[in-house]
Design a protein around this motif. Sequence first.
Motif, mmCIF file in Angstrom:
data_model
loop_
_atom_site.group_PDB
_atom_site.id
_atom_site.type_symbol
_atom_site.label_atom_id
_atom_site.label_comp_id
_atom_site.label_asym_id
_atom_site.label_seq_id
_atom_site.Cartn_x
_atom_site.Cartn_y
_atom_site.Cartn_z
ATOM 1 N N LEU A 176 0.940 -1.194 0.744
ATOM 2 C CA LEU A 176 -0.382 0.117 -0.252
ATOM 3 C C LEU A 176 0.572 1.502 0.178
ATOM 4 O O LEU A 176 0.556 2.270 -0.766
ATOM 5 C CB LEU A 176 -1.013 -0.101 1.358
ATOM 6 C CG LEU A 176 -2.007 1.495 1.584
ATOM 7 C CD1 LEU A 176 -2.796 1.705 -0.150
ATOM 8 C CD2 LEU A 176 -2.898 1.097 2.970
ATOM 9 N N VAL A 177 2.075 0.896 0.555
ATOM 10 C CA VAL A 177 2.796 1.921 0.844
ATOM 11 C C VAL A 177 3.104 2.661 -0.516
ATOM 12 O O VAL A 177 3.923 4.046 -1.275
ATOM 13 C CB VAL A 177 3.593 2.554 1.892
ATOM 14 C CG1 VAL A 177 4.608 3.364 2.304
ATOM 15 C CG2 VAL A 177 3.195 2.269 3.301
ATOM 16 N N ILE A 178 4.401 1.180 -1.000
ATOM 17 C CA ILE A 178 4.591 1.115 -2.481
ATOM 18 C C ILE A 178 3.495 2.256 -3.738
ATOM 19 O O ILE A 178 3.559 2.911 -4.299
ATOM 20 C CB ILE A 178 5.008 0.297 -2.558
ATOM 21 C CG1 ILE A 178 6.455 0.368 -1.731
ATOM 22 C CG2 ILE A 178 5.901 -0.028 -4.513
ATOM 23 C CD1 ILE A 178 6.887 -1.841 -2.190
ATOM 24 N N TRP A 179 2.463 1.275 -3.673
ATOM 25 C CA TRP A 179 1.204 2.082 -4.242
ATOM 26 C C TRP A 179 0.981 3.396 -4.208
ATOM 27 O O TRP A 179 0.881 4.086 -5.213
ATOM 28 C CB TRP A 179 0.444 1.520 -4.588
ATOM 29 C CG TRP A 179 -0.644 1.693 -5.238
ATOM 30 C CD1 TRP A 179 -1.476 1.347 -6.657
ATOM 31 C CD2 TRP A 179 -1.864 1.848 -5.247
ATOM 32 N NE1 TRP A 179 -1.893 1.795 -7.367
ATOM 33 C CE2 TRP A 179 -1.972 2.786 -5.909
ATOM 34 C CE3 TRP A 179 -2.613 3.136 -3.386
ATOM 35 C CZ2 TRP A 179 -3.628 3.837 -6.363
ATOM 36 C CZ3 TRP A 179 -3.616 4.147 -4.203
ATOM 37 C CH2 TRP A 179 -4.371 3.906 -4.930
ATOM 38 N N LEU A 180 1.125 3.633 -3.037
ATOM 39 C CA LEU A 180 0.459 5.916 -2.578
ATOM 40 C C LEU A 180 1.221 6.247 -3.511
ATOM 41 O O LEU A 180 2.052 6.904 -3.687
ATOM 42 C CB LEU A 180 0.685 5.798 -1.435
ATOM 43 C CG LEU A 180 -0.934 4.975 -0.844
ATOM 44 C CD1 LEU A 180 -0.804 5.240 0.774
ATOM 45 C CD2 LEU A 180 -1.833 6.005 -1.304
ATOM 46 N N ALA A 181 3.234 6.246 -3.168
ATOM 47 C CA ALA A 181 3.995 6.695 -3.518
ATOM 48 C C ALA A 181 3.544 6.346 -5.195
ATOM 49 O O ALA A 181 4.295 7.571 -5.299
ATOM 50 C CB ALA A 181 5.005 6.238 -2.702
ATOM 51 N N ILE A 182 3.683 5.378 -5.883
ATOM 52 C CA ILE A 182 3.522 5.455 -7.204
ATOM 53 C C ILE A 182 2.864 6.543 -7.584
ATOM 54 O O ILE A 182 3.106 7.178 -8.886
ATOM 55 C CB ILE A 182 3.587 4.472 -7.811
ATOM 56 C CG1 ILE A 182 5.143 2.716 -7.690
ATOM 57 C CG2 ILE A 182 3.603 4.512 -9.384
ATOM 58 C CD1 ILE A 182 5.392 1.969 -7.806
ATOM 59 N N ALA A 183 1.847 6.618 -6.709
ATOM 60 C CA ALA A 183 0.156 7.441 -7.536
ATOM 61 C C ALA A 183 0.645 8.505 -6.867
ATOM 62 O O ALA A 183 0.379 9.257 -7.925
ATOM 63 C CB ALA A 183 -1.218 6.891 -6.765
ATOM 64 N N ALA A 184 0.961 9.179 -6.154
ATOM 65 C CA ALA A 184 1.175 10.165 -5.442
ATOM 66 C C ALA A 184 2.385 11.324 -5.839
ATOM 67 O O ALA A 184 2.278 12.515 -5.808
ATOM 68 C CB ALA A 184 0.846 10.161 -4.089
ATOM 69 N N VAL A 185 3.693 10.447 -6.234
ATOM 70 C CA VAL A 185 4.917 11.535 -5.945
ATOM 71 C C VAL A 185 4.592 12.370 -7.710
ATOM 72 O O VAL A 185 5.119 13.066 -7.444
ATOM 73 C CB VAL A 185 5.854 10.151 -6.151
ATOM 74 C CG1 VAL A 185 7.189 10.934 -6.480
ATOM 75 C CG2 VAL A 185 6.530 9.813 -4.781
ATOM 76 N N PRO A 186 4.531 11.812 -8.592
ATOM 77 C CA PRO A 186 4.189 12.045 -9.523
ATOM 78 C C PRO A 186 3.534 13.571 -9.702
ATOM 79 O O PRO A 186 3.600 14.995 -10.462
ATOM 80 C CB PRO A 186 3.975 11.613 -10.668
ATOM 81 C CG PRO A 186 4.077 10.349 -10.325
ATOM 82 C CD PRO A 186 4.282 10.054 -9.110
#
Length: 294
Positions: free
Chosen positions: A21-31
């Motif tokens: 979940l943390v990795i997915w949020l990072a991939i989705a939110a960071v850009p």
Amino acid sequence: MTIVASLKRPSFLSIAAMAFLVIWLAIAAVPFLWTFWGSFKVQADFFSKQDWQNALYGVFTLAETGGYFTGNGYEGAWIKEEFWRSSVNTMLMTLSVVAISLTLGTLGGYALSRSGYRYAFWVLIIALVFRAMPHITLVSGYLLPFFQLNLYGHLGTTIVVMVAINQPFTLWMLHSFFQNIPKDLDESAMVDGCTRFQAFRYVIIPVMWPGVITTGLFSFLLAYNDFALTGLLLSQENQTMVPKIASFLGSAQEEGNVMYAVSAVVSATAPLFILVMFFQRQIVSGLTAGAVKG
């Protein structure tokens, strides 16, 4: 005691799910966060080929503007390039598409869900076929009459095409929601003196309101994010936000135009976050409607 301690201890599966979940949020939110941060920089910093950290510290932004942050991108996009006009066009188009699609979709979905005739099935199948077709292939049939009637490039014609493309989706979605509502509600309301339309308006619609919100949101996103149809059917004066952003990145580049596009992307994306957060409960209720019966 050992059993209680083992239950309280997080399992490997829970840890893996949390890490995912943390990795997915990072991939989705960071850009988006990176784009939002860069929208307050100058082009030499955000697209620096020498050192990507220039986008963090704003070396060239400080040298050019005297500060680590600048609003030149937003000022150029909204005022110089009149991005506000594209925003108004987008709001007019999306709200019109949602209003018309939901009106026709609720009436049509309710009628088909309560109809006992065989034609209801074939109407839904035909709608599904049109939904499955690539959107761009449906536009060719509209171009000739639009040119002949001098309607090409206007916002109203694009609304007509977007409604025609979106209607099969709303019809299927709302028909499914209506199917999950017992027909006894209609019959009870009509026994109490309501007409068919009154039963639909005062009894059925309040029950399936989350489904209407969910369908309306998807219709809104379809019209809001569309590029192919709006870019083809609208003139430059009537452009919506997405084609306008693409025009900033044309073949003839001017200094600052890229940052206009970055600022416009942030401006166009922010309302979607607000919209989803505001309607999140209705969306979840609509998507899970009918999952559990009884």
